[in-house]
Design an enzyme around this catalytic site. Sequence first.
Site, short mmCIF file in Angstrom:
data_model
loop_
_atom_site.label_atom_id
_atom_site.label_comp_id
_atom_site.label_asym_id
_atom_site.label_seq_id
_atom_site.Cartn_x
_atom_site.Cartn_y
_atom_site.Cartn_z
N ASP A 74 0.73 -1.10 0.04
CA ASP A 74 0.09 0.03 0.10
C ASP A 74 0.90 1.21 -0.19
OD1 ASP A 74 0.85 -0.06 2.70
OD2 ASP A 74 -1.17 -0.39 3.58
N ASP A 77 -0.88 -5.91 0.03
CA ASP A 77 -1.47 -5.33 1.04
C ASP A 77 -2.68 -5.10 1.14
OD1 ASP A 77 0.47 -4.84 3.12
OD2 ASP A 77 1.50 -3.29 1.89
N GLU A 120 -1.94 -5.41 8.78
CA GLU A 120 -1.16 -4.92 9.76
C GLU A 120 -2.01 -5.35 11.13
OE1 GLU A 120 -0.54 -0.77 9.21
OE2 GLU A 120 0.51 -1.03 7.35
N GLU A 174 8.43 -4.20 11.45
CA GLU A 174 8.94 -2.96 11.04
C GLU A 174 9.27 -2.01 12.16
OE1 GLU A 174 7.75 0.93 8.01
OE2 GLU A 174 6.16 -0.94 7.99
#
Length: 277
Positions: free
Chosen positions: A53, A96, A128, A195
């Site tokens: 994304d 994503d 996520e 991340e």
Amino acid sequence: MNRGNQQKSAHVTTRRLLDMKEKGEKISVLTAYDFTTARILDRAGVDVILVGDSASNVFSGHNTTLPITIDEMIYHAKAVVRGVQAETSRAMVVIDMPFMSYQLSSEEALRNAGKIMKEHECDAVKMEGGRIVADTVKRITDVGIPVMGHLGLMPQSIYKYGSYRVRAQEGREAEQLLEDAKLIEQAGAFAVVLEKIPSKLAEEVTAQLTIPTIGIGAGSSCDGQVLVINDILGLNREFRPRFVRRYAELDAIIDGAVRQYVDDVKSGNFPSPDESY
């Protein structure tokens, strides 16, 4: 999955990624958003191509990843899959799930994940979040759609946290991230992106999970690494985060080539007789 290709090569699967972790073989991941780049990445031996994304930023020019829609993501994914199919068909393609395509309910998340998988031949989706999406991950994987998780800095939550700083630096936050990673694994995720978290924490998470960890700004102990293709190619002179290694400076090269073209057109030097019919 039927993948017409010129040079048949063993396609990277979720099982293959697990084998790579078990054997200590590092996993290479890069983003791509178009046909041409995907061809090059597949030809060069990249294990996983992420249709990120981040296209919202580097392709469309938005400040965050939030504006991109599911239909726009599918558009990019179709181009990437065609690029992989045009080369060796080796690379796994993961897409994503964009902001608000899976957060409202597990039912909507499943519907959107199904839409993504049906409209192009990608291999998996990425989401996520930790415990808040664990039930959704299980719901999606239970119907046969592979899911990659994403913990640590989560760009879709930028307005919640207010910055892109390193995450999980404090004790409780670090403990929660490890717990979230285990929950995502238990829910059926085949891998998880870590991340911008401390290297020591990433090392601990990697050791405690049986699924591969893919780091971005998370140190060298992760089972693999992912970066945005535009960043490693130097396509943005102003963006130089610590965790990115530049392998080219294409901004300057492209700038020079375009300036030369403009000069040649203005001066009448292009096209030459050899470039004419």
